[in-house]
Design an enzyme around this catalytic site. Sequence first.
Site, PDB file in Angstrom:
ATOM      1  CE  LYS A   1      -2.638   2.689   3.386  1.00 13.52           C
ATOM      2  NZ  LYS A   1      -1.540   3.477   3.959  1.00 13.52           N
ATOM      3  CG  ASN A   2       2.243   2.931   3.537  1.00  8.59           C
ATOM      4  OD1 ASN A   2       1.079   3.265   3.277  1.00  8.59           O
ATOM      5  ND2 ASN A   2       2.668   2.756   4.772  1.00  8.59           N
TER       6      ASN A   2
ATOM      7  NE  ARG B   1      -0.100  11.874   7.053  1.00  6.99           N
ATOM      8  CZ  ARG B   1      -0.133  13.113   7.491  1.00  6.99           C
ATOM      9  NH1 ARG B   1      -1.281  13.732   7.660  1.00  6.99           N
ATOM     10  NH2 ARG B   1       0.974  13.745   7.791  1.00  6.99           N
TER      11      ARG B   1
ATOM     12  CB  CYS C   1      -4.900   6.669  10.456  1.00  9.04           C
ATOM     13  SG  CYS C   1      -5.506   5.290   9.465  1.00  9.04           S
TER      14      CYS C   1
ATOM     15  NE  ARG D   1      -0.192  10.571  10.384  1.00  6.15           N
ATOM     16  CZ  ARG D   1      -0.597   9.568   9.612  1.00  6.15           C
ATOM     17  NH1 ARG D   1      -1.870   9.234   9.563  1.00  6.15           N
ATOM     18  NH2 ARG D   1       0.269   8.898   8.872  1.00  6.15           N
ATOM     19  N   PRO D   2       1.962  16.738  11.349  1.00  9.00           N
ATOM     20  CG  PRO D   2       3.856  17.650  12.377  1.00  9.00           C
ATOM     21  CD  PRO D   2       2.828  16.561  12.526  1.00  9.00           C
ATOM     22  CB  ILE D   3       2.819  18.072   5.756  1.00  8.01           C
ATOM     23  CG1 ILE D   3       1.993  19.350   5.551  1.00  8.01           C
ATOM     24  CG2 ILE D   3       1.907  16.864   5.826  1.00  8.01           C
ATOM     25  CD1 ILE D   3       1.375  19.427   4.148  1.00  8.01           C
ATOM     26  CG  ASP D   4       7.159  20.266  10.178  1.00 11.30           C
ATOM     27  OD1 ASP D   4       6.443  19.257  10.368  1.00 11.30           O
ATOM     28  OD2 ASP D   4       8.296  20.384  10.674  1.00 11.30           O
ATOM     29  CD  GLN D   5      11.101  18.489   8.949  1.00 10.46           C
ATOM     30  OE1 GLN D   5      12.163  18.512   8.338  1.00 10.46           O
ATOM     31  NE2 GLN D   5      10.795  19.402   9.865  1.00 10.46           N
TER      32      GLN D   5
ATOM     33  CG  ASP E   1       1.953   1.605   9.606  1.00 12.79           C
ATOM     34  OD1 ASP E   1       1.670   2.489  10.429  1.00 12.79           O
ATOM     35  OD2 ASP E   1       2.047   1.828   8.382  1.00 12.79           O
TER      36      ASP E   1
ATOM     37  CB  ILE F   1       6.388   6.690  14.924  1.00  7.86           C
ATOM     38  CG1 ILE F   1       7.452   5.605  14.674  1.00  7.86           C
ATOM     39  CG2 ILE F   1       6.214   7.583  13.689  1.00  7.86           C
ATOM     40  CD1 ILE F   1       8.802   6.086  14.193  1.00  7.86           C
TER      41      ILE F   1
ATOM     42  NE  ARG G   1      -7.160   5.028   4.513  1.00  9.15           N
ATOM     43  CZ  ARG G   1      -6.214   5.360   5.388  1.00  9.15           C
ATOM     44  NH1 ARG G   1      -6.521   5.580   6.638  1.00  9.15           N
ATOM     45  NH2 ARG G   1      -4.972   5.508   5.012  1.00  9.15           N
TER      46      ARG G   1
END
Length: 433
Positions: A22-23, A93, A117, A122-126, A307, A329, A399
């Site tokens: 999936k990922n 996501r 999820c 769950r930031p996306i700053d990076q 996970d 994590i 999902r």
Amino acid sequence: MDQYIIRGGATLHGEVEISGAKNAAVAIIPAALLVKGVCRIENIPQISDTDTLLTILTQLGARVSYLSKSTIEIDCTDTRYQDAPYDLMRKIRASYYLIGSMLGRFGSAKTTMPGGCNFGVRPIDQHIKGMRALGAEISVKNGFVYADAIDGRLHGARVYLDKVSVGATMNIMIAAVLAEGRTIIENAAREPHIVDLANFLNSMGADVRGAGTDTIKINGVEELHGGTYTIIPDQIEAGTYMVAAAATGGEVLIKNIIPKHMEGISAKLRETGTVIEEFEEALLVKGPTSLRRINLKTMPYPGFPTDMQPQFGVLLCLANGTSVITEGIYDNRFKYVNELRKMGAEIQVDGRVAVIDGGRRLTGAPVHACDLRAGAAMVIAGMVASGVTEIDDIHFIERGYERFVEKLNALGADIQVHYDEEESASARAFSIS
Ligand code: UD1
């Protein structure tokens, strides 16, 4: 509401074939937007997250066709810039990869903040830091992300990630492939799906080196061409069946896997007394008559994957003695514990640490799937519990697990699916497969 109804007490036996990862798929599908030509992608998992992404690409003008259940062709040759469809972007996501691929292809992206999820913030700053380093102007307003390459095209740059982030590593890689010059990502994540994305991009003409190490170098190219690529097997799907076999005291051959990717999971399962025999592309998992307690901590690859944490949470309820799980994590990945308590589990949670008083007999109860992997954990709990367990919010599970119920029932589980007509119709509205 859609539900799984599980009659407990099964011992799993037989063989199960693992689907594509999936990922990896959820990054490779958006990355296909970079390609002018036909991408034939094999071993695509048939799950709702990939359906959603393929629908997004179709709405952006891509031609998507199924050659078989797990082989698709995506042709983005004639795709033109338009805003990404917000309702679909919000659902998952991995929609954050559209920021990288739209910036790379068109020099512009307007998307929503990603869904997915809820494990806490769950930031996306990076991701944003990386895109800015490549020369994009980015602002986030009212839940929307606006990104524009200042010169119309991104430029290679050196990016040091302050956190080891799977999503940021892959997104920056996607954005950098068509950038002018060389990009270096330092402190990169090393998960198998990162290597898979790099291999996909390279097979379409990109120049990505070092994926799988903490330094990835990307030499920008002018154009990508079509080609054929096969996605790796899903490490987490395989791990989930391994735990299901161990928890039910069964014996299951897990087929179509890469044993190397399973090492962290196999090592912890062996500590519980589970016997694992390794073959070239398969693992035979034999559950012991009594499970031993263990401690575990989740970490970036090659550490133990977050996970798999909820599935092990269930397993350790059955093990003799007290086990400690430390979540390395995410801040809030123990929500499933409340559901397990309804089934008789004894677990104390303090922040990122759960102390499990094992040796319990679980009993069936109505429970929620709090998220994708927590939902899979509840299915395992339902199979080992006495009596009947009803799980709702199963759309989370669908999902990420292809034909989960069908595969488990083929191994001897007793799971029925009750679809609510209205809920299923709205889910189908997003499905193009
Ligand atoms: C991906 C996976 C998810 C898995 C996770 C960790 C997908 C679609 N999802 O999620 O299944 O659980 O990797 O293996 O592939 N972080 C920041 N800033 C950022 C990005 C991340 O602070 O810009 C933090 C996160 O909050 C988290 C940690 O870094 O604490 C790791 O997150 P990351 O590896 O990015 O996970 P995701 O890509 O969201």
